[in-house]
Design a protein around this motif. Sequence first.
Motif, PDB file in Angstrom:
ATOM      1  N   THR A   1       6.966 -14.181   0.079  1.00  0.00           N
ATOM      2  CA  THR A   1       5.869 -14.755  -0.710  1.00  0.00           C
ATOM      3  C   THR A   1       4.539 -14.117  -0.322  1.00  0.00           C
ATOM      4  OG1 THR A   1       7.065 -16.847  -0.827  1.00  0.00           O
ATOM      5  CG2 THR A   1       4.723 -16.901  -1.357  1.00  0.00           C
ATOM      6  N   TYR A   2       4.301 -13.968   0.972  1.00  0.00           N
ATOM      7  CA  TYR A   2       3.055 -13.346   1.432  1.00  0.00           C
ATOM      8  C   TYR A   2       2.960 -11.900   0.944  1.00  0.00           C
ATOM      9  CZ  TYR A   2      -0.521 -11.482   4.558  1.00  0.00           C
ATOM     10  OH  TYR A   2      -1.642 -10.863   5.059  1.00  0.00           O
ATOM     11  N   GLY A   3       4.081 -11.180   1.025  1.00  0.00           N
ATOM     12  CA  GLY A   3       4.074  -9.791   0.575  1.00  0.00           C
ATOM     13  C   GLY A   3       3.776  -9.665  -0.907  1.00  0.00           C
ATOM     14  N   LEU A   4       4.335 -10.568  -1.714  1.00  0.00           N
ATOM     15  CA  LEU A   4       4.077 -10.530  -3.162  1.00  0.00           C
ATOM     16  C   LEU A   4       2.603 -10.793  -3.464  1.00  0.00           C
ATOM     17  CD1 LEU A   4       7.234 -12.441  -4.457  1.00  0.00           C
ATOM     18  CD2 LEU A   4       6.750 -10.005  -4.712  1.00  0.00           C
TER      19      LEU A   4
ATOM     20  N   GLY B   1      -0.325  -7.807  -4.768  1.00  0.00           N
ATOM     21  CA  GLY B   1      -1.166  -7.908  -5.949  1.00  0.00           C
ATOM     22  C   GLY B   1      -2.635  -7.767  -5.645  1.00  0.00           C
ATOM     23  N   GLU B   2      -3.053  -8.156  -4.429  1.00  0.00           N
ATOM     24  CA  GLU B   2      -4.470  -8.130  -4.080  1.00  0.00           C
ATOM     25  C   GLU B   2      -4.894  -6.820  -3.431  1.00  0.00           C
ATOM     26  OE1 GLU B   2      -7.708 -11.048  -1.798  1.00  0.00           O
ATOM     27  OE2 GLU B   2      -5.554 -11.411  -1.620  1.00  0.00           O
ATOM     28  N   HIS B   3      -4.024  -6.267  -2.593  1.00  0.00           N
ATOM     29  CA  HIS B   3      -4.405  -5.085  -1.803  1.00  0.00           C
ATOM     30  C   HIS B   3      -3.632  -3.819  -2.165  1.00  0.00           C
ATOM     31  CE1 HIS B   3      -6.890  -7.477   0.953  1.00  0.00           C
ATOM     32  NE2 HIS B   3      -5.925  -8.367   0.950  1.00  0.00           N
ATOM     33  N   GLY B   4      -2.630  -3.932  -3.023  1.00  0.00           N
ATOM     34  CA  GLY B   4      -1.849  -2.755  -3.397  1.00  0.00           C
ATOM     35  C   GLY B   4      -0.474  -2.771  -2.745  1.00  0.00           C
ATOM     36  N   TRP B   5       0.502  -2.165  -3.435  1.00  0.00           N
ATOM     37  CA  TRP B   5       1.884  -2.241  -2.985  1.00  0.00           C
ATOM     38  C   TRP B   5       2.222  -1.234  -1.901  1.00  0.00           C
ATOM     39  CZ3 TRP B   5       4.078  -6.553  -4.216  1.00  0.00           C
ATOM     40  CH2 TRP B   5       3.638  -7.233  -5.363  1.00  0.00           C
ATOM     41  N   THR B   6       1.349  -0.272  -1.662  1.00  0.00           N
ATOM     42  CA  THR B   6       1.593   0.690  -0.584  1.00  0.00           C
ATOM     43  C   THR B   6       0.706   0.405   0.632  1.00  0.00           C
ATOM     44  OG1 THR B   6      -0.029   2.239  -1.555  1.00  0.00           O
ATOM     45  CG2 THR B   6       2.284   2.479  -2.212  1.00  0.00           C
TER      46      THR B   6
ATOM     47  N   GLY C   1      -0.202  -3.790   5.271  1.00  0.00           N
ATOM     48  CA  GLY C   1       0.149  -5.199   5.418  1.00  0.00           C
ATOM     49  C   GLY C   1       1.213  -5.637   4.421  1.00  0.00           C
ATOM     50  N   THR C   2       1.116  -5.141   3.188  1.00  0.00           N
ATOM     51  CA  THR C   2       2.112  -5.479   2.166  1.00  0.00           C
ATOM     52  C   THR C   2       3.487  -4.964   2.560  1.00  0.00           C
ATOM     53  OG1 THR C   2       0.424  -5.376   0.426  1.00  0.00           O
ATOM     54  CG2 THR C   2       2.723  -5.220  -0.259  1.00  0.00           C
ATOM     55  N   LEU C   3       3.542  -3.696   2.950  1.00  0.00           N
ATOM     56  CA  LEU C   3       4.818  -3.109   3.333  1.00  0.00           C
ATOM     57  C   LEU C   3       5.411  -3.799   4.555  1.00  0.00           C
ATOM     58  CD1 LEU C   3       4.001   0.692   2.812  1.00  0.00           C
ATOM     59  CD2 LEU C   3       5.355  -0.807   1.335  1.00  0.00           C
ATOM     60  N   ALA C   4       4.547  -4.162   5.508  1.00  0.00           N
ATOM     61  CA  ALA C   4       5.041  -4.844   6.706  1.00  0.00           C
ATOM     62  C   ALA C   4       5.640  -6.200   6.344  1.00  0.00           C
ATOM     63  CB  ALA C   4       3.908  -5.022   7.706  1.00  0.00           C
ATOM     64  N   ALA C   5       4.961  -6.958   5.469  1.00  0.00           N
ATOM     65  CA  ALA C   5       5.470  -8.276   5.076  1.00  0.00           C
ATOM     66  C   ALA C   5       6.802  -8.155   4.351  1.00  0.00           C
ATOM     67  CB  ALA C   5       4.444  -8.984   4.199  1.00  0.00           C
TER      68      ALA C   5
ATOM     69  N   THR D   1      -0.190 -12.628  -9.128  1.00  0.00           N
ATOM     70  CA  THR D   1      -0.460 -11.189  -9.035  1.00  0.00           C
ATOM     71  C   THR D   1      -0.758 -10.608 -10.414  1.00  0.00           C
ATOM     72  OG1 THR D   1       0.903 -10.906  -7.064  1.00  0.00           O
ATOM     73  CG2 THR D   1       0.572  -8.969  -8.439  1.00  0.00           C
ATOM     74  N   VAL D   2       0.055 -10.977 -11.412  1.00  0.00           N
ATOM     75  CA  VAL D   2      -0.148 -10.475 -12.779  1.00  0.00           C
ATOM     76  C   VAL D   2      -1.464 -10.989 -13.351  1.00  0.00           C
ATOM     77  CG1 VAL D   2       0.783 -10.510 -15.131  1.00  0.00           C
ATOM     78  CG2 VAL D   2       2.336 -10.263 -13.175  1.00  0.00           C
TER      79      VAL D   2
END
Length: 520
Positions: free
Chosen positions: A230-233, A237-242, A245-249, A431-432
């Motif tokens: 959930t945190y990663g999703l 959406g807020e900081h980018g998928w690459t 922090g997103t990738l780590a989550a 995110t959308v």
Amino acid sequence: MRYAPGSAPDGGGGGRSGPGTGRTGKWWPLVAITLGNFMLLVDVTIVNTALPRIADGLGASFASLQWVMDSYALALAALLMVAGSAADLYGRRRLYIGGLALFALASLACGLAPGAELLVAARVVQGIGAAAMFATNTPLLMAAYQGRDRGVAFGVWGGTSGAAAAVGPVLGGMLTEWTDWRAIFLVNLPLTAIAIWLTLRHLGESYGDRGARIDWPGAGSFTVCAGALTYGLMRGGEHGWTETGTLAALGVAVLALLVFVVAERRTAGPLLDLRLLRRPSFAVLMAAALLMQAAAFPYLTFVGLWTQNVLGLSPIRAGLAVTPMALMSLLVGVFGGRALQRLAPQLPLGIGLLLIGAGGLLHVALLGAGAGWPALVPGLAVSGLGIGAAMPVLVSAALGAAPPQRAGMASGAVNTFRQLGFAFGIAVLGTVFGTALRDAGVPAGGRGALAAGYLSGLRDITLLSGLVALATGLLVLAVVRRGPRTDGGRPDGPPAGAAATAPGAGHDDTRPRSGAPAGA
């Protein structure tokens, strides 16, 4: 099912009032359980109409508002099955009272929160208390009532569960407009006090298999997986998928899922027997539970923001604007509930999902430039018809797709997937929606950009929700088939469709009887 001394269902012993102590007094256990169930379900949606005032009062960002909604549902979903295990081991009444007390303390913390971060943290604790309450509702009702009284009890409890969906947004609007947004949490304090008093006075203790062990590795890894995903999703959406922090989550979520699979394969008493997922009908029903909840309800959060921030509706009117869905669902349940239970489960479930999808696509067609709140009514009404048809049969269908000795586990699993669907839906649709706002230049573009961004975002998320519901409905119609009866024809079990809201404890001592009536 075993009972503590003096706590048998006939109310004998110990001087405590019980279900058998008079024609009127026998319903006090139902009041105690129903009150807690009503509160925990209302708190899923009561926040919707208060979000704009929360944002103003705490200076909360859009991401923080998502977490105010999501943290409660996520904690509830992640701990639902393990709470059922703990209730069987340590006592259902004891855990229910503990859940009520924790829910009350967390509600107080929510009402006094000075900032968005503490509000989100308090909502997590609220969800933990709600999981303890939710997991114990069904077995407590089963222990308290027998025969015809049991059917009446489940019917009343299911009706209040359905009413919670309709009451939540309106009650939230009333409290927010007439007092303050903090009142939506503080109102829980006197209600939990009443529920605790009634429980102590009128409910006896009961246990499940006290020789069983709690699957802590499975519970821990499942919780980490759900939270990290959930945190990663949201972060993606807020900081980018690459972004790191997103990738780590997302990486943590994948790793925790692998740990969960290994843990469940190795333990003798798993939270979820993964062999159930080899059954096509059961696997599709779990997917349907998650995707139906994600498609049917989370977008209403963003509808509430639009009706107040763009259309300028008061919180009460914003709450009333979304009631056609709950009202149509309630009407289908009242007038068609028995007929739905006679059908092969794939029919009301699949057709209901198709109607939910059609309602989403109606929103896309009607939410054009200059649209007002009446444009919501056709889509909400059609979706409500679908929800009313699909929800009452969802868990009973899952029970039919699982072997009888795994019925309690199946009931707990399907309710867990439902709550996860709401949490994931908020994350994905948020995110959308946030992307649409940024593309429209909100907030730098002024009022015109705000209106255009909100409408664009609503069209995007209702399109996504509609397509997901349509695809899931087609999948259900193609794969799900009626399973054998799991109630053994017992006259004292709950009604056939009675498992749609409350979790089975997730253990086998509830096998033919685990369930609770349909609701939100």
